[in-house]
Write an enzyme that holds these catalytic residues in place. Structure first.
Site, short mmCIF file in Angstrom:
data_model
loop_
_atom_site.label_atom_id
_atom_site.label_comp_id
_atom_site.label_asym_id
_atom_site.label_seq_id
_atom_site.Cartn_x
_atom_site.Cartn_y
_atom_site.Cartn_z
N HIS A 186 -26.52 -48.89 8.22
CA HIS A 186 -27.38 -48.21 7.24
C HIS A 186 -28.20 -47.20 7.96
CE1 HIS A 186 -30.72 -48.61 4.09
NE2 HIS A 186 -29.85 -47.38 4.04
N SER B 18 -26.86 -48.73 0.92
CA SER B 18 -28.19 -49.07 1.23
C SER B 18 -28.72 -50.36 0.14
CB SER B 18 -29.16 -47.82 0.91
OG SER B 18 -28.51 -47.02 -0.21
P1 NAD Z 1 -23.27 -38.36 -2.19
O1 NAD Z 1 -23.15 -38.69 -3.59
O2 NAD Z 1 -24.12 -37.40 -1.61
O3 NAD Z 1 -21.87 -38.36 -1.46
C1 NAD Z 1 -20.73 -39.41 -1.59
C2 NAD Z 1 -19.41 -38.76 -1.42
O4 NAD Z 1 -18.44 -39.57 -1.36
C3 NAD Z 1 -19.14 -37.54 -2.23
O5 NAD Z 1 -18.72 -36.45 -1.50
C4 NAD Z 1 -17.81 -38.23 -3.09
O6 NAD Z 1 -16.85 -37.22 -3.39
C5 NAD Z 1 -17.49 -38.94 -2.18
N1 NAD Z 1 -16.50 -40.05 -2.42
C6 NAD Z 1 -16.42 -40.79 -3.46
N2 NAD Z 1 -15.25 -41.67 -3.56
C7 NAD Z 1 -14.53 -41.54 -2.54
C8 NAD Z 1 -13.38 -41.92 -2.14
N3 NAD Z 1 -12.85 -43.07 -2.74
N4 NAD Z 1 -13.13 -41.62 -0.85
C9 NAD Z 1 -13.47 -40.64 -0.15
N5 NAD Z 1 -14.68 -40.11 -0.64
C10 NAD Z 1 -15.30 -40.50 -1.96
O7 NAD Z 1 -23.94 -39.82 -1.72
P2 NAD Z 1 -24.82 -40.38 -0.37
O8 NAD Z 1 -26.49 -39.99 -0.90
O9 NAD Z 1 -24.38 -39.53 0.72
O10 NAD Z 1 -24.63 -41.53 -0.22
C11 NAD Z 1 -23.61 -42.29 0.31
C12 NAD Z 1 -23.73 -43.72 0.66
O11 NAD Z 1 -25.03 -43.68 1.54
C13 NAD Z 1 -24.16 -44.77 -0.36
O12 NAD Z 1 -23.64 -45.75 -0.45
C14 NAD Z 1 -25.75 -44.50 -0.59
O13 NAD Z 1 -26.48 -45.57 -0.98
C15 NAD Z 1 -25.90 -44.52 0.93
N6 NAD Z 1 -27.27 -43.99 1.42
C16 NAD Z 1 -27.87 -43.09 0.73
C17 NAD Z 1 -29.12 -42.79 1.13
C18 NAD Z 1 -29.66 -41.43 0.67
O14 NAD Z 1 -30.83 -41.29 0.98
N7 NAD Z 1 -28.72 -40.62 0.20
C19 NAD Z 1 -29.79 -43.28 2.24
C20 NAD Z 1 -28.98 -44.62 2.92
C21 NAD Z 1 -27.77 -44.80 2.49
#
Ligand code: NAD
Length: 741
Positions: A475, A454
């Protein structure tokens, strides 16, 4: 002159003379008759398009066909059939509705009554008629079906019926406000007309809107069998209404209208005149004479069409339509098909993305670093499917089939066959770079690699790989299953093919994609950040959270900024704010105390405490006084009126959007409006952020920003682009000059 059937026959010539020969001949080719014994089928197959529409010339064509059928005494029943795969009739021609807004009210009303009379003509024909519906039948399409004596509908998921006119700022104008309540009763009709929602065959049958449901493959056969028997009996149908108990008790109808109005005002804060008008029309006409009712309906329709709200909602419709026709790039190159996919990271977003892919029938490998995380991802996906089953939007066996499309893995097996991989691991550039390098070594040559980041730079991320042209941002917004927008981020090296693939695939997923160039916060978060920062500055200035929420809901946002911050999470808000401060400097400087409240554990809804404290019951919340104490707010100054509060938040968004546009981060002005409407729910009746800015005028925005800048700080300084517009008297959009302003 009253539009009786006889008069309408006489009116045919004047009706015809208002149309161009080419549209008449187009309609003649599009709608035609097929006779089979005593049954006449009216075939709907508009030439050169996927959808049947009810333009004026198509309506005239229908009238001609009705008269032709009447002249053949052998015919005992009419069946309407569409030859389109997913559409029965998509409704009126919206560009004609838009034009009506420019006409004089009385002329428009007279014109509309002629079109209404076509359906009344059908209804009063001595022989019965059946609408055999497969695909979407909405707006005028459903109004045609309501004028038939009987309706049969397929149980296919693409078959849906509804009256979505309020979503365009008008009301049903071809008898919908009259015939639907007569057919299904007040409560159910109000529900459909006021929300504009579409229903499937199960609901339509239950509410008495259709008489029979058939599988898609049998529709034709079943409808013809029915028609042949009706041709013998010639049985016309009377409205027998599914009136609820409430409608039947004395004073009950009054209560139904009052409850509907109260609910509506709670939801719309009075910003949408059309549904209110629909209540008024139905209240004034329900149970009365149909012809008089139609007249009231036509007049009300013409009062609404051409209003700023209707013009703006129609423009949003066209924005959406333009996205459907777009390919996402100037070169128009076609995207690659996505059949096999993978998602890396099974967290909040990864689980949601995998669910969405599976729901659309796309195989997906879900990878994380351990099985615990994968199990969590499966749980997220399953919970979303389970909700759909509960709402009867899918059957339990379909849930099982869809879940079977998701395969968990802790390594990269099977990745070589993927067409697309979406990375959704933690927001950390170094970790993401590593993941992309690993991906490169396991996927096929053509696989597109997308990141759901994001805030991080797609260009930088792509440069960590050997082939940066296949790296692109995809995104999604949280929650994935609900938020319609997908920002597609084009890095400096991203190929057209990668952009087109994600664009096409996002549409297949039912999302609205917008292509943006790489830049901190992309579009939506970059515009939201100053808005949310300002909400906190307003707290410091003594504006209560409930007050600012109320002000912005009244403005038309789906939820106020304090509630939104709690939903997003104050920790995430603070993190994004810090990144944007780093990128853009002082105007994005985060408000003080944010780190403190995050340290205090006030993260928002997820911890039960943020700006509000959340109770157990749904919607239960009170202001978090502990957090307020940390902020040590001033007493609210009398000069800080509600209007100023609203301006402080909205004008900052306009200012940032103007910068984004000036920097060339989007292809069209409208991309910013699409992103804000579908990514944040920005007031659709205002037509989007920049259409709203145009309605105010750059000059007035600039002079107000200057006042705000003197009073509250430099962050309000109008950007150069806005200042130029102000000097030139220019607007973001080209002026179309239509409508009653
Ligand atoms: P999260 O912390 O819930 O999940 C991240 C996951 O990635 C975890 O399960 C972790 O174990 C896994 N992970 C870490 N390193 C890894 C690797 N090397 N290989 C495989 N898996 C791995 O995070 P999230 O909220 O789902 O966010 C994920 C992405 O989405 C981020 O880039 C975030 O900026 C983006 N995003 C989040 C939101 C939101 O509101 N949460 C909205 C849009 C975009």
């Amino acid at each position: 002159m009253e539009l009786t059937r006889e008069n309408l026959r006489k009116e045919m010539d004047s009706f015809r003379s208002s149309l161009k020969e080419e549209s008449i001949s187009h309609s003649e080719k599009s709608f035609y008759l097929e006779k089979d014994g005593e049954v006449a089928s009216i075939i709907l197959d508009e030439v050169g398009t996927k959808a049947n529409k009810l333009s004026t010339s198509n309506m005239l064509r229908l009238l001609e066909l009705f008269m032709e059928i009447e002249s053949d005494s052998k015919i005992g029943c009419i069946v309407f059939k569409s030859r389109k795969p997913t559409i029965f009739i998509a409704g009126a021609d919206i560009s004609e509705i838009e034009k009506m807004g420019e006409a004089d009210g009385e002329d428009a009303s007279q014109g509309l009554m002629k079109l209404q009379a076509v359906f009344t003509y059908l209804e009063k024909m001595p022989i019965p008629s059946i609408a055999a519906i497969h695909g979407v039948a909405v707006g005028g399409g459903l109004e045609l079906a309501l004028s038939c004596d009987y309706r049969m509908m397929t149980d296919a998921p693409e078959t849906r019926v509804g009256l979505p006119e309020v979503l365009l700022g008008v009301i049903p104008g071809w008898g919908g406000t009259q015939r639907l309540p007569r057919l299904v009763g007040l409560e159910k009709a109000l529900d459909l007309i006021l929300t504009g929602r579409q229903v499937d065959s199960r609901t339509a049958k239950k509410m008495g809107l259709v008489d029979k449901v058939a599988p898609k493959e049998l529709l034709e056969v079943k409808a013809m069998q029915w028609a042949r028997s009706l041709a013998k009996s010639r049985a016309k149908r009377r409205y027998d209404g599914g009136h609820s108990l409430m409608e039947r008790v004395p004073g009950g109808k009054y209560v139904v209208f009052e409850v509907a109005k109260k609910k509506l005002l709670e939801k719309t804060k009075g910003n949408y005149p059309a549904p209110l008008k629909a209540i008024e029309v139905i209240k004034a006409t329900y149970g009365g004479n149909l012809e008089k009712g139609l007249k009231v309906e036509a007049k009300a329709f013409c009062e609404l069409v051409g209003t700023p709200e209707s013009n703006n909602l129609i423009s949003v419709f066209f924005l959406n339509d333009a996205v459907k026709k777009d390919k996402g790039t100037e070169s128009g190159v076609a995207g690659l098909p996505v059949v096999h996919s993978a998602v890396v990271g099974a967290g909040v977003m990864g689980g949601g993305i995998a669910q969405l892919f599976a729901q659309k029938g796309v195989r997906v490998r879900l990878k994380d670093i351990n099985w615990k995380a994968i199990t969590q991802g499966f749980k997220t996906a399953h919970a979303i499917f389970a909700k759909r089953v509960k709402r009867k939007r899918m059957k339990p066996f379909e849930l099982d089939n869809a879940m079977a499309l998701i395969e968990g893995t802790v390594n990269y097996t099977g990745f070589q066959h993927t067409d697309l991989v979406v990375e959704a691991v933690v927001e950390d550039m170094e970790i993401k770079k590593k993941v992309f390098q690993q991906l490169e070594s396991v996927v096929g040559e053509k696989t597109i690699l997308a990141s759901n980041t994001s805030s991080l730079s797609i260009t930088e991320l792509s440069e960590a790989t050997k082939n940066p042209s296949r790296v692109v941002g995809m995104h999604f917004f949280n929650p994935v299953e609900k938020m319609p927008l997908v920002e597609i981020i084009r890095g400096n090296h991203t190929s057209d093919e990668a952009v087109a693939t994600i664009f096409q695939f996002s549409k297949k997923l039912g999302k609205t994609p917008v292509v943006v160039k790489d830049g901190p916060g992309f579009v939506v978060n970059r515009i939201l950040a100053p808005y949310l920062n300002e909400a906190v500055f307003l707290l410091l200035d003594g504006v209560a959270p409930e007050d600012m929420d109320q002000i912005m809901e009244k403005f038309g946002m789906p939820m106020g900024p304090a509630t939104l911050l709690d939903e997003i999470g104050l920790d995430i808000g603070a993190k994004v704010s810090k990144i944007l401060y780093g990128a853009f400097g002082d105007r994005m400087k985060p408000p003080p105390f944010m780190e403190q409240v995050v340290k205090d554990g006030f993260l928002g809804k997820k911890t039960g405490k943020g700006i509000y404290v959340y109770g157990k019951a749904k919607g239960e919340k009170t202001v978090n006084q502990e957090l307020i104490k940390t902020f040590k707010p001033k007493a609210r100054d009398a000069k800080l009126t509600d209007e100023v509060v609203e301006r402080r938040m909205t004008y900052l968004m306009v200012n940032e959007a103007a910068r984004i546009y000036a920097e060339g981060l989007v292809r069209h002005v409208s991309d910013i409006d699409v992103a804000m409407i579908f990514g944040t729910g920005f007031a659709p009746f205002r037509g989007g952020l920049l259409r709203y800015a145009d309605s105010l005028g750059a000059e007035s925005i600039v002079s107000e920003l200057e006042v705000l800048s003197r009073t509250y700080g430099e962050r309000f300084k109008p950007c150069e682009y806005l200042q130029q517009l102000s000097v030139k008297g220019g607007t973001f959009y080209e002026r179309s000059g239509n409508g009653k302003k």
